[in-house]
Design a protein around this motif. Structure first.
Motif: not given
Length: 158
Positions: A77-101
């Motif tokens: 939901a943080e990504l703009p609609e109709e835009r393909t997620p990029t490597r940078e998007d994945w890195a930014r979003l996955s960083e938020a999950w790092r502590s949980e993991l």
């Protein structure tokens, strides 16, 4: 994987399934959970934009590491609609999950380390077991089963 010509901007559910490796039922489920979206043709068939391929890959990768679908939906939901997620998007979003993991990895390490002790202990006490009741203070100080009279709770430990 079947190639999709560049001139095709929308995919049928079958094409999305073939290209992404996700079952059609999984794609319908992802759509029902708000992870991907489609439009309907005049014939009421689903059509997915090409960015759905990357979104499905993102969802499946996140699921493989144990991220709950609700958390994945929030991230997408943080990504703009109709835009393909990029490597940078994945890195930014996955960083938020790092502590949980990292916390989950610690919990699994504790489970692994105490598993043999638990099987050998024989207490069969779900209330005092180090594995099933990891925050039990008494359980950290003693092993094995307890007598009811020995149990101390904050209310009667005076």
């Amino acid at each position: 994987m079947p190639q999709i010509p560049e001139k095709i901007h929308e995919l049928s559910v079958g094409q999305l399934s073939a290209r992404s490796g996700a079952a059609v039922s999984a794609l319908h489920f992802y759509e029902s959970k708000g992870l991907i979206s489609s439009r309907r043709t005049t014939g009421n068939q689903r059509r997915y934009s090409r960015d759905a391929l990357r979104r499905v890959a993102f969802v499946r990768a996140a699921q493989r590491v144990g991220i709950p679908l609700a958390t994945i939906r929030e991230a997408l939901a943080e990504l703009p609609e109709e835009r393909t997620p990029t490597r940078e998007d994945w890195a930014r979003l996955s960083e938020a999950w790092r502590s949980e993991l990292d916390e989950r990895i610690k919990q699994l390490g504790r489970l692994r380390d105490h598993l043999t002790d638990c099987i050998g202990c024989g207490c069969l006490s779900l209330e005092n077991c180090v594995l099933s009741n990891p925050d039990d203070v008494v359980g950290e100080g003693m092993t094995g089963s307890r007598l009811m009279g020995e149990r101390r709770t904050p209310a009667n430990s005076g």
